[in-house]
Design an enzyme around this catalytic site. Sequence first.
Site, mmCIF file in Angstrom:
data_model
loop_
_atom_site.group_PDB
_atom_site.id
_atom_site.type_symbol
_atom_site.label_atom_id
_atom_site.label_comp_id
_atom_site.label_asym_id
_atom_site.label_seq_id
_atom_site.Cartn_x
_atom_site.Cartn_y
_atom_site.Cartn_z
ATOM 1 N N ALA A 115 1.178 -31.686 13.316
ATOM 2 C CA ALA A 115 1.147 -31.019 14.612
ATOM 3 C C ALA A 115 0.419 -31.936 15.595
ATOM 4 C CB ALA A 115 0.431 -29.690 14.490
ATOM 5 N N GLY A 174 1.469 -30.762 9.387
ATOM 6 C CA GLY A 174 2.637 -29.954 9.739
ATOM 7 C C GLY A 174 3.945 -30.665 9.420
ATOM 8 N N GLU A 210 4.495 -29.947 5.860
ATOM 9 C CA GLU A 210 4.840 -28.520 5.779
ATOM 10 C C GLU A 210 6.266 -28.270 6.261
ATOM 11 O OE1 GLU A 210 1.277 -27.607 7.990
ATOM 12 O OE2 GLU A 210 0.530 -26.351 6.363
ATOM 13 N N GLU A 223 -5.399 -32.499 7.115
ATOM 14 C CA GLU A 223 -6.101 -31.664 8.110
ATOM 15 C C GLU A 223 -7.604 -31.626 7.868
ATOM 16 O OE1 GLU A 223 -3.337 -30.813 6.467
ATOM 17 O OE2 GLU A 223 -1.944 -29.714 7.757
HETATM 18 N N1 DAK Z 1 -0.902 -35.763 16.891
HETATM 19 C C1 DAK Z 1 -0.886 -36.449 18.055
HETATM 20 N N2 DAK Z 1 -0.680 -37.769 18.136
HETATM 21 C C2 DAK Z 1 -0.506 -38.460 16.990
HETATM 22 C C3 DAK Z 1 -0.515 -37.810 15.728
HETATM 23 C C4 DAK Z 1 -0.724 -36.393 15.705
HETATM 24 N N3 DAK Z 1 -0.695 -35.678 14.581
HETATM 25 N N4 DAK Z 1 -0.321 -38.747 14.776
HETATM 26 C C5 DAK Z 1 -0.169 -39.912 15.403
HETATM 27 N N5 DAK Z 1 -0.271 -39.745 16.746
HETATM 28 C C6 DAK Z 1 -0.190 -40.764 17.796
HETATM 29 C C7 DAK Z 1 -1.441 -41.601 17.853
HETATM 30 O O1 DAK Z 1 -2.441 -40.936 18.601
HETATM 31 C C8 DAK Z 1 -0.936 -42.839 18.530
HETATM 32 O O2 DAK Z 1 -0.796 -42.578 19.907
HETATM 33 P P1 DAK Z 1 -1.368 -43.642 21.024
HETATM 34 O O3 DAK Z 1 -2.785 -43.856 20.671
HETATM 35 O O4 DAK Z 1 -0.498 -44.857 20.797
HETATM 36 O O5 DAK Z 1 -1.123 -42.948 22.310
HETATM 37 C C9 DAK Z 1 0.477 -42.988 17.946
HETATM 38 O O6 DAK Z 1 0.842 -41.686 17.455
HETATM 39 C C10 DAK Z 1 0.533 -43.954 16.774
HETATM 40 O O7 DAK Z 1 -0.428 -43.566 15.836
HETATM 41 P P2 DAK Z 1 -1.508 -44.584 15.224
HETATM 42 O O8 DAK Z 1 -1.839 -45.663 16.190
HETATM 43 O O9 DAK Z 1 -2.630 -43.742 14.702
HETATM 44 O O10 DAK Z 1 -0.664 -45.212 14.020
HETATM 45 P P3 DAK Z 1 -1.209 -45.803 12.648
HETATM 46 O O11 DAK Z 1 -0.013 -46.421 12.016
HETATM 47 O O12 DAK Z 1 -2.429 -46.627 12.861
HETATM 48 O O13 DAK Z 1 -1.656 -44.525 11.789
HETATM 49 C C11 DAK Z 1 -1.384 -42.290 10.853
HETATM 50 C C12 DAK Z 1 -0.714 -43.626 11.377
HETATM 51 C C13 DAK Z 1 -0.256 -41.314 10.584
HETATM 52 C C14 DAK Z 1 -2.168 -42.579 9.586
HETATM 53 C C15 DAK Z 1 -2.346 -41.757 11.978
HETATM 54 O O14 DAK Z 1 -1.637 -41.722 13.230
HETATM 55 C C16 DAK Z 1 -2.876 -40.383 11.669
HETATM 56 O O15 DAK Z 1 -3.794 -40.205 10.869
HETATM 57 N N6 DAK Z 1 -2.317 -39.350 12.354
HETATM 58 C C17 DAK Z 1 -2.808 -37.995 12.242
HETATM 59 C C18 DAK Z 1 -2.354 -37.359 10.951
HETATM 60 C C19 DAK Z 1 -2.893 -35.943 10.828
HETATM 61 O O16 DAK Z 1 -4.109 -35.702 10.811
HETATM 62 N N7 DAK Z 1 -1.999 -34.951 10.742
HETATM 63 C C20 DAK Z 1 -2.345 -33.560 10.626
HETATM 64 C C21 DAK Z 1 -2.468 -32.941 12.014
HETATM 65 S S1 DAK Z 1 -2.966 -31.220 11.972
HETATM 66 C C22 DAK Z 1 0.359 -24.193 12.378
HETATM 67 C C23 DAK Z 1 1.395 -25.093 12.315
HETATM 68 C C24 DAK Z 1 1.127 -26.414 12.037
HETATM 69 C C25 DAK Z 1 -0.157 -26.860 11.835
HETATM 70 C C26 DAK Z 1 -1.178 -25.964 11.892
HETATM 71 C C27 DAK Z 1 -0.923 -24.632 12.166
HETATM 72 N N8 DAK Z 1 0.603 -22.854 12.659
HETATM 73 C C28 DAK Z 1 1.966 -22.331 12.607
HETATM 74 C C29 DAK Z 1 -0.443 -21.964 12.978
HETATM 75 C C30 DAK Z 1 -0.377 -28.260 11.549
HETATM 76 C C31 DAK Z 1 -1.520 -28.940 11.740
HETATM 77 C C32 DAK Z 1 -1.527 -30.409 11.603
HETATM 78 O O17 DAK Z 1 -0.544 -31.009 11.253
#
Ligand code: DAK
Length: 260
Positions: A68, A111, A114, A134
């Site tokens: 997400a 997400g 998921e 997360e």
């Molecule tokens: N959200 C927003 N932007 C993201 C992102 C994310 N999840 N993942 C990557 N990006 C963006 C980065 O900010 C970056 O943007 P700029 O800085 O260039 O503007 C761009 O994508 C490239 O990412 P990186 O520079 O970080 O790329 P790397 O190759 O160095 O790293 C990575 C890739 C995937 C390891 C890293 O980007 C990362 O850790 N991303 C976050 C992964 C994460 O934590 N995902 C979980 C998010 S929480 C619900 C429904 C859904 C959910 C909850 C509730 N309900 C129905 C209630 C879900 C929650 C989640 O998923």
Amino acid sequence: MNTFEFIIVEPAYQQHIALVRLNRPDALNALNLQLMGELRDALKELDDMDEVRVIVLTGNEKAFAAGADIKQMADKSAIDMLKIDQFSTWDGIKRTKKPIIAAVSGFALGGGCELAMTCDMIVASETAKFGQPEIKIGVMPGAGGTQRLSRAVGKALAMEMILTGNFINAEKAMAAGLINRIAPVELYLDEAMKLATEIAVQSPLATQMAKEAVLKSYELGLQEGLYFERKNYYLLFAGQDQKEGMSAFIEKRKPDFKGN
Ligand code: DAK
């Protein structure tokens, strides 16, 4: 078909197979509210199109979806989250009657993982990485990760992935039962299409009834599940596809299912 900003939809990508591509590459296909709304609307439209029998959902080589959109959620309050009610969007996706195959390459995180698990099958590239990270941003899975991942890979691995945030690769995901097939990165979409083709030649009615019954096994006890399955089985005898399928067997020819 509606036009969308963050997804690309090709209803007739192959015969009876639609392709939906998540298309926010700059953010690794992070699932913002608009993208999820578009996806829900597209899946509903495809579900209503008789010529579509199977849907393949993919991203790009680098990311299926990295979760997400953290930037969109970061400053929200609990009440904001409640009002946004993302669950209704996810519920809409879950209600799709036709089989959905996720074709995953690169990151399928949070997400994104998921979403892949909400699909009915997963075909992955050798570079796929699955994870529920997360915990590393101070929250936990919220769209089915604690439930679907545990059921798919078992408690031990699910607990480890969810509590450490560590990713698993395609090989481990395959061994754990999370995914159906692995292919080299240049072939994973073709492999998903092969699987989709095998399903698209079957009776669309039987396919949908069978999908519904398999999903019920996640919700019902064995007796109610068996009862539900039997009712769907009987119902298929109301359609022409059952007559066609059984006649074709007896006449030693290939069936030609029309979905009626
Ligand atoms: N959200 C927003 N932007 C993201 C992102 C994310 N999840 N993942 C990557 N990006 C963006 C980065 O900010 C970056 O943007 P700029 O800085 O260039 O503007 C761009 O994508 C490239 O990412 P990186 O520079 O970080 O790329 P790397 O190759 O160095 O790293 C990575 C890739 C995937 C390891 C890293 O980007 C990362 O850790 N991303 C976050 C992964 C994460 O934590 N995902 C979980 C998010 S929480 C619900 C429904 C859904 C959910 C909850 C509730 N309900 C129905 C209630 C879900 C929650 C989640 O998923």
